[in-house]
Design an enzyme around this catalytic site. Structure first.
Site, PDB file in Angstrom:
ATOM      1  N   HIS A 102      -2.276  11.932  22.798  1.00 14.24           N
ATOM      2  CA  HIS A 102      -0.983  12.142  23.464  1.00 14.24           C
ATOM      3  C   HIS A 102      -0.079  10.965  23.117  1.00 14.24           C
ATOM      4  O   HIS A 102       0.414  10.248  23.983  1.00 14.24           O
ATOM      5  CB  HIS A 102      -1.173  12.283  24.969  1.00 14.24           C
ATOM      6  CG  HIS A 102      -1.744  13.610  25.370  1.00 14.24           C
ATOM      7  ND1 HIS A 102      -0.962  14.752  25.483  1.00 14.24           N
ATOM      8  CD2 HIS A 102      -3.005  13.979  25.665  1.00 14.24           C
ATOM      9  CE1 HIS A 102      -1.734  15.763  25.843  1.00 14.24           C
ATOM     10  NE2 HIS A 102      -2.983  15.322  25.950  1.00 14.24           N
ATOM     11  N   HIS A 111     -14.805  16.834  26.353  1.00 14.90           N
ATOM     12  CA  HIS A 111     -13.425  17.060  26.802  1.00 14.90           C
ATOM     13  C   HIS A 111     -13.311  18.457  27.397  1.00 14.90           C
ATOM     14  O   HIS A 111     -13.093  19.437  26.689  1.00 14.90           O
ATOM     15  CB  HIS A 111     -12.464  16.906  25.624  1.00 14.90           C
ATOM     16  CG  HIS A 111     -11.025  16.912  25.999  1.00 14.90           C
ATOM     17  ND1 HIS A 111     -10.043  16.408  25.178  1.00 14.90           N
ATOM     18  CD2 HIS A 111     -10.370  17.343  27.107  1.00 14.90           C
ATOM     19  CE1 HIS A 111      -8.865  16.542  25.764  1.00 14.90           C
ATOM     20  NE2 HIS A 111      -9.044  17.122  26.927  1.00 14.90           N
ATOM     21  N   HIS A 148     -11.805  20.522  31.014  1.00 13.04           N
ATOM     22  CA  HIS A 148     -11.078  20.474  32.288  1.00 13.04           C
ATOM     23  C   HIS A 148     -11.522  21.539  33.289  1.00 13.04           C
ATOM     24  O   HIS A 148     -11.172  21.465  34.471  1.00 13.04           O
ATOM     25  CB  HIS A 148      -9.575  20.656  32.039  1.00 13.04           C
ATOM     26  CG  HIS A 148      -8.956  19.592  31.200  1.00 13.04           C
ATOM     27  ND1 HIS A 148      -8.673  18.338  31.683  1.00 13.04           N
ATOM     28  CD2 HIS A 148      -8.565  19.594  29.904  1.00 13.04           C
ATOM     29  CE1 HIS A 148      -8.132  17.604  30.723  1.00 13.04           C
ATOM     30  NE2 HIS A 148      -8.059  18.348  29.634  1.00 13.04           N
ATOM     31  N   ASP A 169     -11.642  21.482  25.412  1.00 14.50           N
ATOM     32  CA  ASP A 169     -10.365  21.225  26.097  1.00 14.50           C
ATOM     33  C   ASP A 169     -10.046  22.390  27.036  1.00 14.50           C
ATOM     34  O   ASP A 169      -8.902  22.781  27.217  1.00 14.50           O
ATOM     35  CB  ASP A 169      -9.239  21.021  25.087  1.00 14.50           C
ATOM     36  CG  ASP A 169      -7.975  20.432  25.706  1.00 14.50           C
ATOM     37  OD1 ASP A 169      -8.038  19.920  26.847  1.00 14.50           O
ATOM     38  OD2 ASP A 169      -6.902  20.512  25.069  1.00 14.50           O
ATOM     39  N   ALA A 200      -1.537  24.705  27.007  1.00 16.41           N
ATOM     40  CA  ALA A 200      -2.039  24.037  28.215  1.00 16.41           C
ATOM     41  C   ALA A 200      -3.559  24.087  28.202  1.00 16.41           C
ATOM     42  O   ALA A 200      -4.186  24.869  28.920  1.00 16.41           O
ATOM     43  CB  ALA A 200      -1.472  24.698  29.464  1.00 16.41           C
ATOM     44  N   GLY A 201      -4.154  23.258  27.343  1.00 17.48           N
ATOM     45  CA  GLY A 201      -5.599  23.351  27.165  1.00 17.48           C
ATOM     46  C   GLY A 201      -5.953  24.635  26.448  1.00 17.48           C
ATOM     47  O   GLY A 201      -5.127  25.246  25.763  1.00 17.48           O
TER      48      GLY A 201
END
Length: 393
Positions: free
Chosen positions: A207, A73, A75, A286, A321-322
């Site tokens: 989520h 995971h 981004h 993340d 946010a991450g």
């Protein structure tokens, strides 16, 4: 340390011998010994006098060697995102994480409008296909089938109820590299979607505003993991245990933890470790583009993000946010701050995720597996990284 494609090395007939180190192995625990690499794989591991005749010898000087970190995971990082539709950015993010010990990662494409999400997926797939980011193993869809009530930093207007046609387009854009997706199991059509794709993808629950019963039913249908447990879901309550208790107690589910000191309290991590154990927990990054970068203003998908003291939040809010985390730092904190035993932390950052993703050729210091290795300094931070037995530099 910089990262890129490893240069050819002497890992053939004679092999490369790592000697004089502490090796964290899956069966024997921590060994004072040696490890021999041939043809990019671990040939043998042992104690006592090492074998003779290797082409190259790496003297470890008592340092600890662990398997390369596996991050399902991620981004972005090093100033780059994996969801911008730009192959160069995908390569830059993967290289930033590889330099810090993540030898296998999934590119997590965040929820944006469908056309942009498909473009991002195609860009990641092109990088995997051309081999220019050798640590990149596949793609994770974080959405768009997520709860508006628990969306976190995901874009509300881009969220959708589960749509088999849209998922089929994303999978097609991935060109055979789609490995996992996050879905909220309470949404209309989610049970059918999980049942239909449970054999093709690792279905992760997250989520979500679901209760415990819906989580259990999703596992019955084939869901196998939980996205950043505790975050973006109802909290544990003594009369309504919710998804947290369901996830920790269900032996079919592997749970992500974001161990950066902000997403979770240390006692929360200790609780999860005691209940679920290292074979059902994964420490993930993340990470968003600010990982490894100074504080400042960044973006997460199409949202504006402020990073202050290493904490990423949506601009003007306290919504996380991450993270700005690397798995290496999650590993170090797990051992030095939370107090998780070293072999357990290794499983939580390598073996458990590799097993979940079906990557049976990596994740442990075991003969026959890929020689993806991280040498740790005395502070348990990465000192050197090897991919397939070749030093990353």
């Amino acid at each position: 340390m910089t990262a890129g494609r490893p240069a050819p090395g002497p890992e053939g007939t004679g092999g490369r011998l790592f000697t004089g180190g502490r090796l964290v192995t899956p069966d024997a625990g921590v060994l004072d010994g040696w490890l021999l690499v041939r043809d990019g794989r671990i040939h043998s591991v042992g104690t006592g006098a090492p074998p003779g005749g290797p082409t190259s010898v790496v003297e470890l000087g008592g340092r600890t060697v662990v398997p390369g970190f596996v991050d399902p995971h991620c981004h972005g990082g090093a100033g780059h995102s994996v969801y911008a539709g730009d192959p160069a950015a995908v390569r830059g993010a993967a290289a930033g994480h590889l330099a810090r010990g993540t030898t296998t990662m999934l590119a997590s494409v965040a929820t944006v409008e469908p056309a942009a999400m498909e473009a991002a997926v195609r860009a990641v797939a092109s990088v995997i296909d051309d081999g220019s980011a050798p640590s990149l193993a596949g793609i994770h869809f974080e959405g768009p089938f997520l709860s508006p009530l628990r969306r976190g930093a995901q874009t509300r207007s881009a969220l959708r109820d589960p749509d088999p046609d849209l998922l089929a387009r994303l999978i097609d854009a991935a060109g055979g590299h789609a490995m996992s997706m996050t879905v909220a199991p309470e949404l209309p059509g989610a049970p059918e979607l999980i049942r239909a794709y449970a054999d093709a993808l690792v279905c992760c629950l997250g989520h979500t505003d679901a209760d415990a019963d819906r989580f259990a039913r999703a596992a019955d249908l084939g869901a196998r993991a939980v996205t950043h447990l505790f975050n973006a879901m109802p909290p544990l309550h003594h009369r309504e245990p919710g998804p947290v208790a369901a996830a920790l107690l269900d032996r079919r589910l592997v749970c992500e933890l974001v161990l950066d000191g902000h997403h979770l309290a240390d006692d929360t991590v200790r609780l999860a470790h005691r209940v679920a154990g290292p074979d059902r927990l994964m420490l993930v990054s993340d990470a968003m583009p600010a990982a490894g970068m100074p504080d400042g203003e960044y973006t997460f998908a199409d949202r504006e993000v402020t990073v202050a003291d290493g904490v990423a939040t949506l601009r003007g809010t306290d919504t996380l946010a991450g993270s700005t985390l690397f798995v290496a730092e999650a590993f170090r904190r797990a051992v030095t701050t939370v107090g998780i035993p070293l072999p357990d932390a290794v499983r939580m950052t390598s073996g458990t995720a590799a097993r979940l993703l079906g990557l049976s050729d990596r994740g442990e210091l075991r003969p026959g597996l890929r020689a993806d290795l991280v040498e740790l300094g005395p502070d348990l931070r990465p000192a050197r990284v090897w991919l397939g037995g070749v030093e990353v530099g």
